[in-house]
Scaffold this motif. Structure first.
Motif, PDB file in Angstrom:
ATOM      1  N   PHE A 291       0.886  -1.168   0.000  1.00 28.03           N
ATOM      2  CA  PHE A 291       0.000   0.000   0.000  1.00 28.03           C
ATOM      3  C   PHE A 291       0.915   1.207   0.000  1.00 28.03           C
ATOM      4  O   PHE A 291       2.138   1.055   0.172  1.00 28.03           O
TER       5      PHE A 291
ATOM      6  N   ILE B  51     -10.424  -9.253   2.382  1.00 30.45           N
ATOM      7  CA  ILE B  51     -10.634  -7.991   3.111  1.00 30.45           C
ATOM      8  C   ILE B  51      -9.292  -7.341   3.429  1.00 30.45           C
ATOM      9  O   ILE B  51      -9.107  -6.135   3.232  1.00 30.45           O
TER      10      ILE B  51
ATOM     11  N   GLU C  66      -6.606  -7.666   1.827  1.00 31.83           N
ATOM     12  CA  GLU C  66      -6.034  -7.195   0.565  1.00 31.83           C
ATOM     13  C   GLU C  66      -6.664  -5.872   0.133  1.00 31.83           C
ATOM     14  O   GLU C  66      -5.982  -4.956  -0.305  1.00 31.83           O
ATOM     15  N   ALA C  67      -7.984  -5.780   0.300  1.00 36.01           N
ATOM     16  CA  ALA C  67      -8.698  -4.586  -0.164  1.00 36.01           C
ATOM     17  C   ALA C  67      -8.389  -3.355   0.691  1.00 36.01           C
ATOM     18  O   ALA C  67      -8.433  -2.230   0.204  1.00 36.01           O
ATOM     19  N   TYR C  68      -8.096  -3.577   1.975  1.00 35.61           N
ATOM     20  CA  TYR C  68      -7.917  -2.452   2.903  1.00 35.61           C
ATOM     21  C   TYR C  68      -6.520  -2.473   3.531  1.00 35.61           C
ATOM     22  O   TYR C  68      -6.336  -2.061   4.682  1.00 35.61           O
TER      23      TYR C  68
ATOM     24  N   GLU D 112      -4.979   0.238   5.901  1.00 34.14           N
ATOM     25  CA  GLU D 112      -5.637   0.687   7.137  1.00 34.14           C
ATOM     26  C   GLU D 112      -4.859   0.212   8.366  1.00 34.14           C
ATOM     27  O   GLU D 112      -4.124  -0.772   8.315  1.00 34.14           O
TER      28      GLU D 112
ATOM     29  N   ALA E 291      -8.217  -1.764  12.790  1.00 34.03           N
ATOM     30  CA  ALA E 291      -9.369  -1.561  11.915  1.00 34.03           C
ATOM     31  C   ALA E 291      -9.535  -2.737  10.953  1.00 34.03           C
ATOM     32  O   ALA E 291     -10.657  -3.179  10.660  1.00 34.03           O
ATOM     33  N   LEU E 292      -8.424  -3.251  10.466  1.00 37.61           N
ATOM     34  CA  LEU E 292      -8.476  -4.397   9.563  1.00 37.61           C
ATOM     35  C   LEU E 292      -9.094  -5.620  10.234  1.00 37.61           C
ATOM     36  O   LEU E 292      -9.949  -6.303   9.656  1.00 37.61           O
TER      37      LEU E 292
ATOM     38  N   ARG F  40     -12.812  -5.152  10.593  1.00 38.25           N
ATOM     39  CA  ARG F  40     -13.519  -5.411   9.329  1.00 38.25           C
ATOM     40  C   ARG F  40     -13.677  -6.909   9.089  1.00 38.25           C
ATOM     41  O   ARG F  40     -14.739  -7.384   8.673  1.00 38.25           O
ATOM     42  N   CYS F  41     -12.598  -7.642   9.320  1.00 33.27           N
ATOM     43  CA  CYS F  41     -12.658  -9.099   9.122  1.00 33.27           C
ATOM     44  C   CYS F  41     -13.677  -9.729  10.066  1.00 33.27           C
ATOM     45  O   CYS F  41     -14.457 -10.603   9.673  1.00 33.27           O
TER      46      CYS F  41
ATOM     47  N   SER G 198       2.177  -4.893   9.715  1.00 29.09           N
ATOM     48  CA  SER G 198       2.141  -3.798   8.762  1.00 29.09           C
ATOM     49  C   SER G 198       3.460  -3.027   8.855  1.00 29.09           C
ATOM     50  O   SER G 198       3.787  -2.481   9.917  1.00 29.09           O
TER      51      SER G 198
END
Ligand SMILES: [Mn+2]
Length: 205
Positions: free
Chosen positions: A33, A61, A63-65, A68, A72-73, A76-77, A93
């Motif tokens: 990213f 998910i 991969e898409a975000y 972040e 937060a990741l 979302r998961c 990260s």
């Protein structure tokens, strides 16, 4: 984007499904990213198709975000995995400009960072795993942030890899060969198994 990943880390993955199953519930992700790279290892609860599909949802998910914050990741998961068996996952990260790695683990995907010190000694940091299952029971989340330097080696291993795997293998070989060796010597035949080895290539700014 993969150019940033390959200029930031060098990595290799070795994985296999439990014997008799066509698909593995253990998956990995390396995704660039802007200004960083996300690395993850996922273990869908159980094995077989349901485990694989849950892990696949989680990976998509991440991969898409990918850019972040990791808490937060995971959140979302968790939302997206509620209808599934759930997934154990550890994520790291890398922030290239700050020379930092932020990592977090829910469940039992082991994380180790082998750091080259100023001397020749190598220190080992272990990821503190939070008990829980993403999608089923989310623990309170707290990240750890570590400075990273050129040559530091991150290892993620699912519980299909013996937890006492040989750190020297991971440290002394190129990542692809290291991952293959750890799987060959420490992989269990009673579960899906995955090991990811990533070596940091950047100098601290
Ligand atoms: Mn497992």
């Amino acid at each position: 984007m993969e150019t940033l990943a390959s200029s930031t880390i060098e990595w290799g993955v070795a994985a296999r499904a439990i014997p008799g199953q066509p698909s593995s519930g253990d998956l990995d992700l390396v995704k660039s990213f802007p200004n960083g790279v996300l690395v993850a290892a996922l273990d869908g609860v159980g094995h077989g198709e349901e485990a694989a599909s849950a892990a696949t949802v989680a990976r998509s998910i991440l991969e898409a975000y990918a850019g972040e914050p990791v808490i937060a990741l995971i959140g979302r998961c968790h939302e997206r995995l509620r209808a599934t068996r759930g997934v154990a996952m550890s994520v790291a990260s890398f922030n290239v400009s700050q020379g930092l790695m932020t990592w977090l683990g829910v469940g039992n995907v082991q994380g180790v960072l082998l750091r080259r010190g100023l001397s020749r000694s190598v220190t080992e940091e272990s990821l503190l795993l939070r008990a829980g299952v993403v999608g089923v029971q989310l623990p309170s989340l707290r990240v750890s942030v570590l400075p990273v330097s050129t040559g530091d080696t991150l290892i993620f291993a699912t519980d299909g890899i013996g937890s006492d795997f040989d750190r020297g293998l991971a440290r002394n070989y190129p990542p692809g060969k290291a991952a293959a060796s750890v799987l060959a010597r420490h992989g269990k035949t009673t579960d899906d198994a995955l090991v990811l080895v990533a070596r940091y290539l950047r100098d601290r700014p």
